[in-house]
Scaffold this active site. Sequence first.
Site, PDB file in Angstrom:
ATOM      1  N   SER A   5      -3.091   5.080   2.604  1.00  0.00           N
ATOM      2  CA  SER A   5      -3.130   3.984   1.616  1.00  0.00           C
ATOM      3  C   SER A   5      -3.992   4.421   0.433  1.00  0.00           C
ATOM      4  O   SER A   5      -4.897   5.255   0.588  1.00  0.00           O
ATOM      5  CB  SER A   5      -3.771   2.752   2.243  1.00  0.00           C
TER       6      SER A   5
ATOM      7  N   TYR B 172     -10.754  -1.140   6.842  1.00  0.00           N
ATOM      8  CA  TYR B 172      -9.362  -0.763   6.562  1.00  0.00           C
ATOM      9  C   TYR B 172      -9.305   0.509   5.714  1.00  0.00           C
ATOM     10  O   TYR B 172      -8.661   1.497   6.084  1.00  0.00           O
ATOM     11  CB  TYR B 172      -8.612  -1.898   5.857  1.00  0.00           C
TER      12      TYR B 172
END
Length: 255
Positions: free
Chosen positions: A140, A153
């Site tokens: 990501s 995350y």
Amino acid sequence: MNSKVVFITGATSGFGRATARRFAEAGWSLVLTGRRFERLQELKEELQAKVPVHIASLDVRSIDAVKEVVAQLPEDFRQVTCLVNNAGLALAPEPAQKADLNDWHTMIDTNITGLVNVTHTLLPTLIETGKGASIVNIGSVAGSWPYSGSHVYGASKAFVEQFSYNLRCDLVATGVRVTDIAPGLAETEFTLVRNKGDQAASDALYRTTTPLTAEDIAEQIFYVATLPAHININRLEIMPSRQAWAGFAVDRDKE
Ligand code: NDP
Ligand code: 8X3
């Protein structure tokens, strides 16, 4: 008919499901995994007229479950050419000091432990496949660029990036390629999951801009996995053209 096999984690939604459809278009055999078995059945029904499809309910956090799914692959699905390590999630959009520790553990267990479970289990097969095999890890932009609420995350996706590079070093003479695909804002069920089912919060994030689609990312995954065998894309960071970086956060005194 192309007899290559792609093994996809998290094929029940978003990028994983779109990736299954993209590889099916090109005639690849599909191993589709995820926890929601009914969704896997629906996808199998949709795609099995085009290509061979094997589905298996799998929670990537369990190494025993991963080993069993791989051990029980039917003969025609055993020789995996491409592993798409896509299963993952973000939880706890609030700042770190307000986040639930269980949510942190769930992200670590899924995005890190789950990804290494599947990679370790399929590595011997991928090395046996050799030239032209690939591992496509879904990282990501959050793995490189910090923002408030990203805490564990983003850190888990930084792991995905570095693990991908380190794997490359070890696999360089095996023919197995490794890529970290790092998407930015993309409309899937990702934000619904992050906000624990709050559809309004998800809609609000995507409504007034033009996010990436699951199909946009599936196209990139297919692209890196089907390049000539001598090419390895190390990392591909993809944002919608209407997304860019924010500035530094500065705490200021009130005047
Ligand atoms: P979705 O929520 O639509 O899909 C996530 C998938 O992961 C589902 O198929 C889900 O399947 C699976 N999954 C979650 N936990 C587990 C688990 N424990 N075991 C097996 N499968 C699991 O989101 P996306 O498609 O957007 O997310 C796919 C990947 O892309 C994730 O790794 C995410 O971090 C990453 N990503 C997403 C971005 C975005 O903006 N959408 C941007 C950058 C990266 P099931 O619940 O059935 O198990
Ligand atoms: C998800 C993309 O921008 O929400 O990995 O962190 S973002």
